[in-house]
Design a protein around this motif. Structure first.
Motif, PDB file in Angstrom:
ATOM      1  N   VAL A 119      -7.186   8.586  -0.649  1.00 46.67           N
ATOM      2  CA  VAL A 119      -5.856   9.187  -0.727  1.00 46.67           C
ATOM      3  C   VAL A 119      -5.821  10.258  -1.818  1.00 46.67           C
TER       4      VAL A 119
ATOM      5  N   LEU B 168       1.206   3.402  -3.038  1.00 42.46           N
ATOM      6  CA  LEU B 168       0.039   4.082  -3.605  1.00 42.46           C
ATOM      7  C   LEU B 168       0.334   5.510  -4.053  1.00 42.46           C
ATOM      8  N   ILE B 169       0.954   6.298  -3.185  1.00 42.74           N
ATOM      9  CA  ILE B 169       1.172   7.711  -3.536  1.00 42.74           C
ATOM     10  C   ILE B 169       2.120   7.840  -4.736  1.00 42.74           C
ATOM     11  N   PRO B 170       3.253   7.145  -4.720  1.00 43.71           N
ATOM     12  CA  PRO B 170       4.102   7.209  -5.922  1.00 43.71           C
ATOM     13  C   PRO B 170       3.393   6.705  -7.189  1.00 43.71           C
TER      14      PRO B 170
ATOM     15  N   LYS C 147       0.824  -1.205   0.000  1.00 42.82           N
ATOM     16  CA  LYS C 147       0.000   0.000   0.000  1.00 42.82           C
ATOM     17  C   LYS C 147       0.864   1.263   0.000  1.00 42.82           C
ATOM     18  N   SER C 148       2.064   1.150   0.539  1.00 45.16           N
ATOM     19  CA  SER C 148       2.964   2.300   0.566  1.00 45.16           C
ATOM     20  C   SER C 148       3.287   2.827  -0.829  1.00 45.16           C
TER      21      SER C 148
END
Ligand SMILES: Cc1cc2nc3c(=O)[nH]c(=O)nc-3n(C[C@H](O)[C@H](O)[C@H](O)COP(=O)(O)O)c2cc1C
Ligand code: SF4
Ligand code: FES
Lengths: 151, 450
Positions: free
Chosen positions: A50, A13-15, A10-11
């Motif tokens: 997000v 996701l932002i990238p 899930k980490s």
């Protein structure tokens, strides 16, 4: 993905949303977000949550060139209000709007960490600093030339 | 000339590249550190008196010694490169121009903490700096300063750069960890502190970019020597990002022995105020700290020269003092409007509130609205008291310090510039065309001659 421990995908996701936005003409459509959800085995809602939180994600289509002009205190002290007014006048659009030819969108943003080089804007990956009316003219002309050459 | 520890080599052509950095003594602190026991590195940092450069000023050595070390659980070092506090742009400078100094500091710190994986959480807008950092990391790895079994020590370390996506709140350390886990940046309730339960519930240290870069000179010259620089508990050197109405905006490294007046007026630093204008006010430590009028900025209420140190900037508490904060030094000249400036900050905090606590979510929106009315000639006298009440109700009543950070600038503006707010209310038409200027000073304003 190897940069995160097992099970912590899930980490990414932002990238990954940054990449998705780049690949999708500068904004995140519902389809783009659903695709990211599938890619990372997340529920679509986790992605929407997000995407709506972070201000760099555009949830509506934007022009080919997004002018993100800083309007916070230190930039204001050095004339950002005037730069924003000038861009509005020159492109004949309001904040949050896109020119009819789809080339330019104007967005006001909060401090980008360039306060000593104010006024400034982000254009794509880079910052344009120490803005003046003349520099804005030159930037707009340059964007138009590049866009015309690519067509 | 004060002593430079971080920017000493900043002007060497090509210092951004590995070869030039190495040829100029780069990575010798790392070599020295890897001959030490990790606990001794922590001890050196304690001795140095280094205080966190991200804003809160918490002693770094103490923070490191709180890190839980349960068997079989990974520990993480996370570098806070979110740098979004208005007025602050110093970490950007370090990362952009001295990436190897930063990487060297990260590896030494990771070794001291026993963190095999270290993340740099960088604000998403610094997109081109990600490339600079990744190049530096790859170069360091190729040269053997990173990766497996560094210098035969048996210690492995990887550094990864993670981009944020535009959210000031992700500079708050627990919001940052949430974001790094791929979630919205909602701050966590503390305790538990990250040192016990941080990234993915593992013990984690979060430190600012400048803090971790400062570990390099501390190892180089020793903690005691570092502590001899500066004054009182303000040890070592501090980067100040100076902006607003000054002749030479930019990044300055000060050794915390100079006065505020010298910092603003000397040619070595800000070079005075453009066009011969006079100083009106200054926010000395980033947008969250109290604004001070010129007289209180240069001289404390006790009549002492105000110095660029943690203690002196805070002298007088919030009644007559401010804070060092992040070192974002914002100068306002005589033609600036304090109401308008405060409005931009109120808008900033409304925009950046994560919305979890109602005093912050509602209060920041309300303050912006009232300030907007006052600025645009629609304010009432009672609005000024109302603003005061709202900020007082936010302060201390929220999950994270963003609420306080939103309240303080408004409180200080009213405290020191109340007559300028009143003038806006009483003269709505004039306030649209003219500026209040320096009228509110009963005493002639201090004009520096330096
Ligand atoms: C709203 C908010 C924003 C913050 N932004 C930053 C930031 O951009 N960079 C930073 O280093 N610290 C920031 N901090 C402070 C961090 O929470 C934390 O104290 C700091 O990263 C610790 O590092 P240090 O001890 O090295 O200063 C912020 C705090 C708050 C409450
Ligand atoms: S104080 Fe504001 S930013 Fe902090 S947790 Fe509460 S709502 Fe979010
Ligand atoms: S206020 Fe505009 S970059 Fe900081």
């Amino acid at each position: 993905m190897a940069r995160y421990p097992d099970g912590k995908q899930k980490s990414a996701l932002i990238p990954v949303l940054h990449i998705a936005q780049e690949e999708n003409a500068g904004w995140l459509s519902a389809e783009a977000m659903d695709y990211v959800a599938e890619l990372l085995s997340l529920k679509p809602i986790e992605v929407y949550e997000v995407a709506t939180f972070y201000s760099m994600y555009n949830l509506k289509p934007v022009g080919k060139y997004l002018f993100e002009v800083c309007q916070t205190g230190p930039c204001m002290l050095n004339g950002s209000d005037d730069i924003i007014a000038y861009i509005k006048e020159k492109l004949n659009i309001g904040v949050g709007e896109t020119t009819a030819d789809g080339l330019f969108t104007l967005k006001t943003v909060e401090c980008l960490g360039a306060c000593g080089y104010a006024p400034m804007m982000q254009l794509g990956k880079f910052y344009k600093e120490h803005l003046t009316r003349e520099k804005v003219d030159a930037l707009i002309a340059e964007c138009r030339t590049v866009a015309a050459a690519n067509n | 000339m004060g002593r430079k520890l971080l920017l000493e080599k900043a002007n060497i052509p090509g210092i951004r590249t590995y070869d030039v950095y190495r040829a100029n003594g780069g990575y010798t602190a790392l070599e020295k550190a890897f001959k030490m026991a990790p606990a001794d590195i922590v001890e050196e940092v304690k001795k140095s008196g280094l205080r966190g450069r991200g804003g809160a000023g918490f002693p770094t050595g103490m923070k490191w010694s709180f890190l839980a070390r349960p068997e079989g659980v990974p520990r993480y070092l996370v570098c806070n490169a979110d740098e979004s506090e208005p007025g602050t742009f110093k970490d950007r400078y370090l990362m952009e121009f001295l990436p190897h100094l930063f990487v060297e500091g990260l590896v030494i710190s990771s070794f001291a903490l026993g963190a095999n994986t270290t993340y740099i959480y960088i604000r998403g807008e610094y997109a081109w700096i990600v490339d600079i950092l990744e190049t530096a990391i790859a170069e360091a790895k190729a040269a053997g300063w990173l990766g497996k079994n560094i210098l035969g020590s048996g210690f492995d370390c990887e550094i990864y750069v993670q981009r944020g996506a535009g959210a000031y709140i992700c500079g708050e350390e627990t919001a940052l960890l949430e974001s790094l886990e791929g979630k919205r940046g909602n701050p966590r309730i503390k305790p538990p502190f990250p040192a016990i339960k941080g990234l993915w519930d593992c013990p984690t240290v979060v430190n600012n970019v400048e803090t971790l870069a400062a570990v390099v000179p501390i190892i180089e010259i020793g903690g005691e020597e570092y502590a001899r620089i500066g004054m009182g508990r303000s040890t070592g050197t501090k980067l100040i990002s100076a902006c607003g109405n000054i002749n030479k905006p930019g990044i300055y490294e000060i050794d915390m022995t100079i006065s505020v007046e010298e910092f603003i007026y000397s040619e070595e630093f800000c070079g005075g105020i453009p066009n011969g204008k006079r100083l009106k006010a200054c926010i000395p430590g980033g947008s969250s700290v109290p604004i001070l009028p010129a007289n209180l900025l240069l001289t404390t209420a006790k009549g002492e020269k105000r110095m660029m140190t943690y203690e002196s900037l805070a002298d007088g508490g919030f009644a007559t003092g401010s804070m060092m904060g992040s070192g974002g030094f914002i100068v306002l000249d005589e033609d600036q409007c304090v109401v308008r400036h405060t409005l931009t900050l109120a808008r900033f905090y409304r925009h950046e509130s994560c919305g979890q606590c109602s005093p912050c979510r509602e209060g920041t929106g309300w303050m912006e609205k009232i300030l907007n009315n006052i600025e645009y000639g629609k304010g009432k006298m009672s609005d000024i008291d109302l603003l005061w009440d709202i900020q007082a109700k936010i302060e201390g009543n929220t999950i994270c310090p963003l609420g306080d950070a939103a309240a303080w600038p408004v409180a200080a503006a009213i405290r020191h510039f109340r007559d300028e707010f009143e003038w806006h209310v009483l003269n709505p038409d004039e306030a649209q065309k003219a500026n209040f200027g320096l009228r509110h000073y009963a005493d002639p304003i201090h004009v520096a001659t330096a």
